[in-house]
Design an enzyme around this catalytic site. Structure first.
Site, mmCIF file in Angstrom:
data_model
loop_
_atom_site.group_PDB
_atom_site.id
_atom_site.type_symbol
_atom_site.label_atom_id
_atom_site.label_comp_id
_atom_site.label_asym_id
_atom_site.label_seq_id
_atom_site.Cartn_x
_atom_site.Cartn_y
_atom_site.Cartn_z
ATOM 1 N N HIS A 72 100.125 12.238 87.803
ATOM 2 C CA HIS A 72 101.723 12.527 87.654
ATOM 3 C C HIS A 72 102.008 13.941 87.825
ATOM 4 O O HIS A 72 101.438 14.847 87.075
ATOM 5 C CB HIS A 72 102.079 12.036 86.203
ATOM 6 C CG HIS A 72 102.167 10.604 86.116
ATOM 7 N ND1 HIS A 72 103.331 9.875 85.419
ATOM 8 C CD2 HIS A 72 101.705 9.557 86.827
ATOM 9 C CE1 HIS A 72 103.309 8.525 85.279
ATOM 10 N NE2 HIS A 72 102.409 8.383 86.412
ATOM 11 N N TYR A 200 110.929 11.371 78.270
ATOM 12 C CA TYR A 200 110.763 11.729 76.805
ATOM 13 C C TYR A 200 112.303 11.782 76.419
ATOM 14 O O TYR A 200 112.993 12.590 77.113
ATOM 15 C CB TYR A 200 110.205 13.228 76.600
ATOM 16 C CG TYR A 200 108.635 13.102 76.827
ATOM 17 C CD1 TYR A 200 108.114 13.244 77.690
ATOM 18 C CD2 TYR A 200 107.887 13.090 75.590
ATOM 19 C CE1 TYR A 200 106.645 13.245 78.025
ATOM 20 C CE2 TYR A 200 106.607 13.287 75.747
ATOM 21 C CZ TYR A 200 105.946 13.250 76.813
ATOM 22 O OH TYR A 200 104.689 13.247 76.902
ATOM 23 N N PRO A 292 101.678 13.390 68.655
ATOM 24 C CA PRO A 292 101.402 12.961 69.974
ATOM 25 C C PRO A 292 102.492 13.424 70.936
ATOM 26 O O PRO A 292 102.309 13.248 72.118
ATOM 27 C CB PRO A 292 101.371 11.225 69.882
ATOM 28 C CG PRO A 292 102.038 11.192 68.669
ATOM 29 C CD PRO A 292 101.883 12.161 67.724
ATOM 30 N N LYS A 296 98.483 15.996 73.274
ATOM 31 C CA LYS A 296 97.413 17.093 73.282
ATOM 32 C C LYS A 296 96.047 16.465 72.514
ATOM 33 O O LYS A 296 95.087 16.927 72.696
ATOM 34 C CB LYS A 296 97.760 18.190 72.731
ATOM 35 C CG LYS A 296 98.912 18.871 73.439
ATOM 36 C CD LYS A 296 98.242 19.765 74.522
ATOM 37 C CE LYS A 296 98.857 20.010 75.834
ATOM 38 N NZ LYS A 296 98.993 19.348 76.910
ATOM 39 N N TYR A 384 102.062 21.742 79.108
ATOM 40 C CA TYR A 384 101.957 20.280 78.990
ATOM 41 C C TYR A 384 100.718 19.996 80.059
ATOM 42 O O TYR A 384 100.152 18.987 79.623
ATOM 43 C CB TYR A 384 103.369 19.675 79.778
ATOM 44 C CG TYR A 384 103.343 18.053 79.679
ATOM 45 C CD1 TYR A 384 103.809 17.543 78.517
ATOM 46 C CD2 TYR A 384 102.602 17.365 80.649
ATOM 47 C CE1 TYR A 384 103.794 16.017 78.457
ATOM 48 C CE2 TYR A 384 102.840 15.997 80.640
ATOM 49 C CZ TYR A 384 103.270 15.399 79.400
ATOM 50 O OH TYR A 384 103.161 14.107 79.271
HETATM 51 P P1 RFL Z 1 88.650 9.171 66.941
HETATM 52 O O1 RFL Z 1 89.060 8.634 68.458
HETATM 53 O O2 RFL Z 1 89.468 8.804 65.812
HETATM 54 O O3 RFL Z 1 87.235 8.601 67.057
HETATM 55 C C1 RFL Z 1 86.484 8.805 65.698
HETATM 56 C C2 RFL Z 1 85.419 7.992 65.548
HETATM 57 O O4 RFL Z 1 84.520 7.974 64.512
HETATM 58 C C3 RFL Z 1 84.387 6.905 63.631
HETATM 59 N N1 RFL Z 1 83.965 7.036 62.445
HETATM 60 C C4 RFL Z 1 82.802 7.062 61.835
HETATM 61 N N2 RFL Z 1 81.620 6.798 62.142
HETATM 62 C C5 RFL Z 1 80.630 6.705 61.393
HETATM 63 N N3 RFL Z 1 80.732 6.895 60.071
HETATM 64 C C6 RFL Z 1 81.911 7.216 59.461
HETATM 65 N N4 RFL Z 1 81.967 7.777 58.241
HETATM 66 C C7 RFL Z 1 83.182 7.360 60.417
HETATM 67 N N5 RFL Z 1 84.483 7.547 60.193
HETATM 68 C C8 RFL Z 1 84.830 7.400 61.273
HETATM 69 C C9 RFL Z 1 85.777 6.047 63.850
HETATM 70 O O5 RFL Z 1 85.578 4.729 63.864
HETATM 71 C C10 RFL Z 1 86.175 6.344 65.402
HETATM 72 O O6 RFL Z 1 85.388 5.640 66.511
HETATM 73 O O7 RFL Z 1 88.387 10.770 67.080
HETATM 74 P P2 RFL Z 1 88.073 11.664 68.477
HETATM 75 O O8 RFL Z 1 87.064 11.280 69.162
HETATM 76 O O9 RFL Z 1 88.098 13.050 67.795
HETATM 77 O O10 RFL Z 1 89.389 11.454 69.553
HETATM 78 C C11 RFL Z 1 90.482 12.097 69.208
HETATM 79 C C12 RFL Z 1 91.864 11.232 69.807
HETATM 80 O O11 RFL Z 1 91.606 10.029 69.401
HETATM 81 C C13 RFL Z 1 93.091 11.457 69.148
HETATM 82 O O12 RFL Z 1 93.376 12.911 69.076
HETATM 83 C C14 RFL Z 1 94.206 10.803 69.966
HETATM 84 O O13 RFL Z 1 94.192 9.464 70.010
HETATM 85 C C15 RFL Z 1 95.527 11.103 69.079
HETATM 86 N N6 RFL Z 1 96.615 9.873 69.103
HETATM 87 C C16 RFL Z 1 97.091 10.126 70.108
HETATM 88 N N7 RFL Z 1 97.152 11.111 71.014
HETATM 89 C C17 RFL Z 1 97.786 11.322 72.175
HETATM 90 O O14 RFL Z 1 97.807 12.388 73.036
HETATM 91 N N8 RFL Z 1 98.975 10.128 72.343
HETATM 92 C C18 RFL Z 1 98.978 9.110 71.642
HETATM 93 O O15 RFL Z 1 99.521 8.325 72.137
HETATM 94 C C19 RFL Z 1 98.161 9.103 70.431
HETATM 95 N N9 RFL Z 1 98.278 7.862 69.557
HETATM 96 C C20 RFL Z 1 96.499 8.855 68.233
HETATM 97 C C21 RFL Z 1 97.530 7.905 68.518
HETATM 98 C C22 RFL Z 1 95.730 8.766 67.060
HETATM 99 C C23 RFL Z 1 96.239 7.872 66.113
HETATM 100 N N10 RFL Z 1 95.201 7.792 64.946
HETATM 101 C C24 RFL Z 1 94.172 8.536 64.764
HETATM 102 C C25 RFL Z 1 95.174 6.914 63.927
HETATM 103 C C26 RFL Z 1 97.619 6.897 67.797
HETATM 104 C C27 RFL Z 1 96.929 6.687 66.411
HETATM 105 C C28 RFL Z 1 97.080 5.586 65.580
HETATM 106 C C1 PHB Z 2 100.765 7.318 75.709
HETATM 107 O O1 PHB Z 2 100.962 6.913 77.033
HETATM 108 O O2 PHB Z 2 100.256 6.814 74.619
HETATM 109 C C2 PHB Z 2 101.477 8.724 75.563
HETATM 110 C C3 PHB Z 2 101.783 9.645 76.528
HETATM 111 C C4 PHB Z 2 102.553 10.750 76.309
HETATM 112 C C5 PHB Z 2 102.597 11.094 74.941
HETATM 113 C C6 PHB Z 2 102.150 10.393 74.007
HETATM 114 C C7 PHB Z 2 101.482 9.452 74.261
HETATM 115 O O3 PHB Z 2 103.166 12.420 74.699
#
Ligand code: RFL
Ligand code: PHB
Length: 389
Positions: A72, A200, A292, A296, A384
């Site tokens: 993109h 956005y 989010p 990042k 970004y």
């Molecule tokens: P993760 O992906 O949360 O992975 C952590 C892993 O550790 C496991 N765990 C354990 N394992 C063993 N013993 C324990 N006691 C444990 N406790 C936990 C968990 O089961 C899991 O598998 O962290 P990591 O690897 O640092 O990655 C970070 C990303 O996942 C996160 O920054 C993003 O996904 C944030 N986030 C989003 N970011 C975006 O840029 N765009 C989004 O749309 C977006 N949506 C989200 C999100 C984070 C969410 N969270 C954390 C609730 C939506 C949600 C719901």
């Molecule tokens: C997504 O595709 O889940 C997404 C994309 C951009 C964002 C947050 C989430 O800033």
């Protein structure tokens, strides 16, 4: 059992770190609380910065990303019924790639499985011992049997609610936090995205985001109050609310369909300093959370583990501790810049329930400035696409 590095958590941070270490010949064991299917069932981020793509290439897991990821070159801001394109490529010289976190995780899991690197899924009661001593140990239960792994280093990649950060004494860290009074209600649907690029949208009813996972799969979000319950949102209610926040053209062309996934994510900014406690290193969401809006979270997790892998490789292969000693400081410099950008994007585009008339005018003026100033758009674009390492 003994291994140089124990990794806690099989999210993108833990899996990518494991892959970078394995490729450098450093053995590691990964402990994950959930099953692989559960981990892959979580729908999260979707935008990869160029440096994240490079990290996945370095880890040898970018073949499918190269084939299926959608480059993109711009994003659109929607405000007052009009759309304004920000040309990321022209303004920053770089672009981002749409490729879901689920797919990144799937590719990393497959590579780890193919290499036969030890991984324990459904590890219960993981606990960390002697992190600040010379002989750390991790204990866990699997199928009712208790196991202990002696190691040199522990990588805490277990997310915001994990056990790693909770194992550090409160007196050894400083926490910074902001909780926002709203969350994002997200829907995944097997429908063609409403536009070629992400939209956005800032609207009087609240923020909305039109994103995608592929040319046939859409990901949409609307801002909702923190108190909202996902069960109160039928698909029809969601589509109506989304449509009401889009510009007339997007509202008219939006293709709706049954949701495959629907969930509410709270919005939070959070940083734990330092990201190291003795031989325990925190990475990704275990150390910091961003709202989010700046896309990042996943990208920061990748940049942390890139720094951590460099430090662990220098230490384990060459006995050089300097990069490991600099780990927290190197990460935090980048983390705070992403925290600032994510906070700013969130403040710019959301409706704050307690905003007074002055704040509302400032927000409106900031949006109008952005739409009329190339310099302002360049600053957005540079952040970004991701600041350089
Ligand atoms: P993760 O992906 O949360 O992975 C952590 C892993 O550790 C496991 N765990 C354990 N394992 C063993 N013993 C324990 N006691 C444990 N406790 C936990 C968990 O089961 C899991 O598998 O962290 P990591 O690897 O640092 O990655 C970070 C990303 O996942 C996160 O920054 C993003 O996904 C944030 N986030 C989003 N970011 C975006 O840029 N765009 C989004 O749309 C977006 N949506 C989200 C999100 C984070 C969410 N969270 C954390 C609730 C939506 C949600 C719901
Ligand atoms: C997504 O595709 O889940 C997404 C994309 C951009 C964002 C947050 C989430 O800033």
């Amino acid at each position: 059992m003994r291994t140089p590095v124990v990794i806690i958590g099989a999210g993108p941070a833990g899996l990518l770190l494991g892959q970078l270490l394995s490729r450098a010949g450093i053995d590691n064991i990964l402990l994950e609380r959930r099953s692989p299917d559960h981990v892959l069932g979580r729908i999260r981020a979707g935008i990869l910065e160029a440096v994240t793509v490079e990290a996945l290439e370095r880890a040898g897991v970018a073949a499918r990303l190269r084939a299926e990821g959608l480059p993109h070159h711009g994003i659109e801001l929607s405000y007052a019924g009009e759309r304004h394109r920000i040309d990321l490529q022209a303004l920053s010289g770089r672009h981002v790639v749409v490729y879901g976190q689920t797919e990144v995780t799937r590719d990393l899991m497959a590579a780890r499985h193919a290499d036969g690197t030890p991984t324990v899924y459904e590890a219960e009661g993981v606990s960390l011992h002697d992190c600040d001593g010379s002989a750390p140990m991790v204990r866990y239960r699997k199928d009712g049997v208790t196991h202990e792994i002696a190691c040199d280093y522990i990588a805490g990649c277990d997310g915001y609610h994990g056990v790693s950060r909770a194992s550090v004494p409160a007196s050894a860290t400083r926490l910074f936090e902001r909780v926002y009074p709203f969350g994002w209600l997200g829907v995944l649907a097997e429908t063609p995205p409403v536009a070629d690029e992400l939209i956005y949208a800032s609207h009087a009813r609240g923020f909305a985001l039109c994103s995608m996972r592929s040319r046939t799969r859409s990901r949409y979000y609307v801002q909702v109050p923190s108190s909202e319950n996902v069960d109160d949102w039928s698909d029809a209610r969601f589509w109506d609310e989304l449509r009401s926040r889009l510009d007339p053209h997007a509202a008219q062309t939006l293709v709706t369909g049954p949701s495959i996934e629907k969930s509410i994510a709270p919005l939070r900014s959070f940083v734990c300093e330092p990201m190291r406690f003795g031989r325990l290193f925190l990475a990704g969401d275990a150390a910091h959370i961003v709202p989010p809006t700046g896309a990042k979270g996943l990208n920061l997790a990748a940049s942390d583990v890139l720094y951590l892998s460099e430090g662990l490789i220098a230490q384990c292969r060459h006995g050089n501790a300097s990069l490991l000693d600099a780990y927290s400081e190197r990460c935090l410099r980048r983390v705070w810049k992403a925290e600032r950008f994510s906070w700013w994007m969130t403040s710019l585009l959301h409706r704050f329930p307690d905003a007074d008339a002055f704040s509302a005018r400032i927000q409106q003026t900031e949006l109008e400035y952005l739409m009329s100033s190339e310099a302002a758009c360049r600053a957005l674009a540079e952040n970004y696409v991701g600041l350089p390492h």
